[in-house]
Design an enzyme around this catalytic site. Structure first.
Site, PDB file in Angstrom:
ATOM      1  N   GLU A 237       0.824  -1.213   0.000  1.00  0.00           N
ATOM      2  CA  GLU A 237       0.000   0.000   0.000  1.00  0.00           C
ATOM      3  C   GLU A 237       0.859   1.265   0.000  1.00  0.00           C
ATOM      4  OE1 GLU A 237      -2.755  -0.332   3.260  1.00  0.00           O
ATOM      5  OE2 GLU A 237      -3.624  -2.188   2.506  1.00  0.00           O
TER       6      GLU A 237
ATOM      7  N   GLU B  29      -3.948  -9.099   0.440  1.00  0.00           N
ATOM      8  CA  GLU B  29      -4.385  -8.821   1.813  1.00  0.00           C
ATOM      9  C   GLU B  29      -5.898  -8.750   1.796  1.00  0.00           C
ATOM     10  OE1 GLU B  29      -2.072  -5.895   3.945  1.00  0.00           O
ATOM     11  OE2 GLU B  29      -3.896  -5.127   4.924  1.00  0.00           O
TER      12      GLU B  29
END
Length: 821
Positions: free
Chosen positions: A425, A501
């Site tokens: 991220e 994720e």
């Protein structure tokens, strides 16, 4: 800023081999808090410092405080646009500060000496005899330093000192502090294999034979002709292939040997077969070095529209993400604790680990090799654009390649590692030039290890689909955003999508909230989340959506759930000025290593070798008599019938995908009915809940009963292991429960329980899984949470019996006996 200091003193004695020795530096380290001037000097007086054993996490001993690393930030990856006070973001523990370690070491004359640090948190400066030998800023990476030029030559012991500094706002979760991973001293002859100096590949693998290529780097050989004798051994020690080669080294290139292993035993999660390559290096007739490399034989492929293949068989990752802390033990590495975690995950049916979001400890990778877990190894949570004011972005441009090379060289021979991830991220993903940074990191992976694919955990889908970032990765990995998987699959050239994720469902073990509804950001006055497993964050989802994607689309590669275990820090949804919440709610297993209900949901789908039948909630709700109290069943069986005090609430079966889709407009839990059995109209009355599960043909398969608890009567203790090793490190995790006279768990009992340990061990820590509990882990007492907690006992180096005694007001004392050999 608080300042912390640590020192180490270790004497090194006999060496195992004349040509190479590796010694773990554990004992007699000294520790102090602060930054005393001149602590690197051999003459510095460290007598007043605390004596500790490495690995050591200085901050896990507390105290907890709302003010520890209080952060006023906007978490942009969670779509926050305004800054807010984040309490407990890094666990509420005092990790910020400076620390020193010192030790004395003796090195035989005329030998090379290297120190290997498996991890040092953080910004490590290593001094030898007062001279700076090394600086390594990243606290998660393993690094090594040749200390030979700094050694005394007059027979005087050498003083090693290490300065560490953790800055405020340098992490998004609990990082730990200190020399929290192992330190090793390696001594060799002048001609030797360097640290992580071999590379093994298997260019051809079939059931008949496998070809094995071993490349060995050798230092200080010049242009000499060297003889390398390598034997490859199977797990029983049998030699299955060997080569005896003599070559002249040219231009620093590695020494290459090739082998054929007939009828190879392949590595897989189900059969984690391993081999050893033992190499002896001769300069003329002199044996100058011996080096051993462990490896496995297996194939990995990523095929467009088909997914991931291991040894030619298509499989989807049934994986979890884990942070590095070990709950009440903090960040200090312990093999028994890691094995405990992996054993629980294995029993759940998990087959893969993502090391989020940092390089792992080598002990974890070794255990994954041995126990059969595929790994996605990931180094970074940020690149050159900051997430944290004092995060890794300060060092990325200068250090990223060096950090990557260390990671790749350290783990490229491990069979369990099947994929590299270059980031999580990262804000760079939305930069117009972000794809160049991703390409830079991916190219390093390909250069140093051309055998594995590369991914990155991306959460900004619109950015990465529009700017080319996702398209240039070997494997596009998406964090959450399940509703956009199909869009990404259709837009990208790779023809596959990985759930790098997933889920981030939140729950507190044994806590149930009413009414039962699926909702984002559910928050309550007690700072807990419901264990009906229908609550999640605004940016995440419940598990069923990820199950359906894996079941319905061949092009999905499976998932890595956030997270396998609860961890210190990041207490979403109670992260914004919601102290005392200071640990996560995401875990399938809580901070005390006790499984939440969700554990059995995953096990019912992932573990095909056992039958699962699990009922929730507990059935002790004084004051709810006559109120609707839904009953959920997580089971591997296709159908079941619910009885409450003998009254049938009917039989339910799991729906097919088409059946669930047909009712999704009228039933908000339609998707859940594919994977859970739910009686939403069940009414609470004290007594007995019975579930009868059925096989596909309608015959009774299994029954399970949950009863209303009576008054608390006694303490019950169950150890995960009663036979331990007397090595001063082994651990037993003892589940401590408050039960009634019939052995039923008392789920509302939260009384304080005290512990005493006698014999050949000591009390190590306790935890109860309550994210709001501020009791210190190392003190021999802990309140029960939902009627349970975990006490951890550690062996000494003396064999014998260990007696753990538990006592609490109003309950009879209880003890359990462990044996250490």
């Amino acid at each position: 800023m608080r300042k912390l200091t640590l020192i180490l003193t270790v004497m090194i004695g006999m060496f195992a081999h004349a040509n190479r020795s590796e010694i773990l530096l554990e004992k007699n380290w000294k520790f102090t808090k602060g930054d005393p001037q001149g602590a690197e000097s051999p003459s510095f007086n460290d007598k007043s410092w605390e004596l500790v054993t490495i690995p050591h996490d200085w901050s896990i001993y507390g105290p907890f405080s709302r003010d520890n690393d209080l952060q006023n930030v906007a978490v942009t990856q969670n779509f926050e646009t305004a800054a807010s006070v984040k309490t407990g973001r890094t666990g509420g523990l005092p990790y910020v500060g400076t620390g020193w370690y010192r030790t004395s070491i003796d090195v035989p004359a005329h030998q090379k000496a290297t120190l290997i640090f498996d991890g040092a948190m953080s910004e490590a400066k290593v001094y030898v005899n007062g001279q700076e030998a090394c600086f390594w800023p990243f606290g998660y990476n393993s690094f090594h330093v040749d200390i030979t030029p700094f050694l005394n030559t007059n027979g005087v012991s050498n003083v090693v000192a290490v300065r560490l500094e953790n800055r405020p706002q340098s992490s998004r979760w609990y990082p730990g502090a200190g020399l929290y991973r192992n330190v090793r001293l390696v001594t060799t002859n002048d001609i030797h294999v360097p640290v992580w100096g071999t590379q093994i590949t298997t260019p051809h693998v079939s059931s008949d034979f496998a070809s094995v290529c071993l490349k060995t780097n050798i230092l200080n050989a010049g242009s000499k002709k060297l003889r390398l004798v390598t034997n490859i051994k199977d797990h029983s020690g049998n030699v299955v292939a060997s080569q005896d080669n003599t070559h002249q080294l040219n231009h620093g290139k590695p020494f290459e040997q090739n082998f054929i292993v007939d009828q190879p035993m392949l590595w897989s999660p189900e059969m984690p077969n391993l081999y050893l390559a033992e190499t002896n290096i001769y300069d003329g007739d002199e044996l100058v070095d011996t080096y051993t490399t462990r490896f496995g034989i297996r194939t990995i492929e990523v095929i467009a529209h088909k997914g991931f293949f291991l040894n030619g068989k298509n499989r989807k990752f049934q994986g979890v993400c884990n942070h590095h802390d070990l709950g009440p033990l903090g960040a200090a590495i312990n093999v028994a604790a890691l094995r405990r975690q992996l054993t629980m995950l294995k029993e759940m049916g998990c087959d893969a680990i993502r090391t989020a979001h940092n390089m792992p400890a080598p002990e974890l990778v070794e255990l994954c090799d041995e126990m059969g877990f595929m790994m996605m190894v990931e180094p970074f949570d940020e690149w050159e654009i900051a997430k944290c004011d004092n995060g890794y972005h300060r060092y990325f441009n200068e250090w990223a390649e060096r950090d990557m090379i260390n990671m790749l060289h350290q783990y490229r021979n491990n069979a369990c590692v099947v994929m590299w991830s270059v980031g999580n991220e990262v804000p760079t993903q939305c930069s117009a030039e972000g794809y160049k940074v991703a390409s830079f990191l991916q190219d390093i992976c390909h250069r140093e290890d051309p055998t594995r694919p590369v991914t990155c955990g991306m959460d900004q889908v619109s950015c990465v689909l529009g700017n080319g970032f996702a398209a240039m990765l070997d494997v596009p990995g998406f964090n959450y955003r399940v509703h956009r998987y199909e869009e990404a699959f259709n837009a990208l050239p790779q023809g596959i999508v990985l759930g790098s994720e997933t889920s981030s469902t939140v729950s507190s073990r044994g806590v149930y909230k009413f009414p039962v509804v699926k909702q984002a950001n559910g928050m309550y006055d007690d700072n807990q989340s419901s264990s009906y497993d229908l609550e999640y964050c605004s940016w995440s989802n419940v598990p069923d959506e990820d199950f359906a994607l894996a079941d319905d689309h061949q092009w999905t590669m499976g998932q890595f759930v956030w997270t396998g275990f609860d961890y210190l820090g990041e207490p979403s949804p109670y992260d914004t000025d919601a102290w005392p919440s200071h640990s996560s709610y995401f875990g399938i297993i809580d901070l005390a290593s006790l499984p939440k209900d969700r554990y059995y949901l995953y096990r019912s789908l992932w573990n095909k070798d056992v039958n699962t039948l699990h009922i929730l909630p507990h059935w002790t709700f004084p004051g709810r008599e006559g109120e609707v109290t839904p009953v959920f069943v997580y089971t591997s069986y296709p159908s079941a019938e619910l009885f409450i005090n003998g009254k049938s609430y009917g039989k339910q079966r799991k729906l097919t995908a088409d059946e669930a889709k047909a009712i999704e407009h009228t039933d908000s839990l339609a998707l859940q009915r594919r994977y859970r059995l739910m009686w939403m109209d069940a009414v609470y009355q004290p007594g007995e809940v019975k579930v009868v599960a059925y096989h596909q043909d309608g015959t009774v398969a299994e029954e399970k009963i949950v009863r209303t608890a009576g008054q608390p009567a006694r303490i019950q203790m169950v150890a995960d292991r009663t036979g331990l090793t007397a090595d001063g490190k082994d651990l037993s995790y003892v589940t401590v429960s408050v039960v009634d006279k019939d052995g039923n768990l008392c789920p509302d009992d939260n009384r304080n329980i005290k512990f005493k340990v006698k014999g050949a061990g000591k009390f190590r820590a306790a935890a109860n899984g309550d994210p709001t509990n501020l009791q210190l882990f190392h003190e021999p007492q802990m309140k029960a949470f939902s009627g349970q907690l975990t006490a951890i006992v550690q062996t000494s180096q003396t064999p014998g019996s260990i007696v753990l005694e538990a006592s609490a007001p109003g309950l009879k004392k209880e003890q359990i006996i462990l044996n250490s050999k």
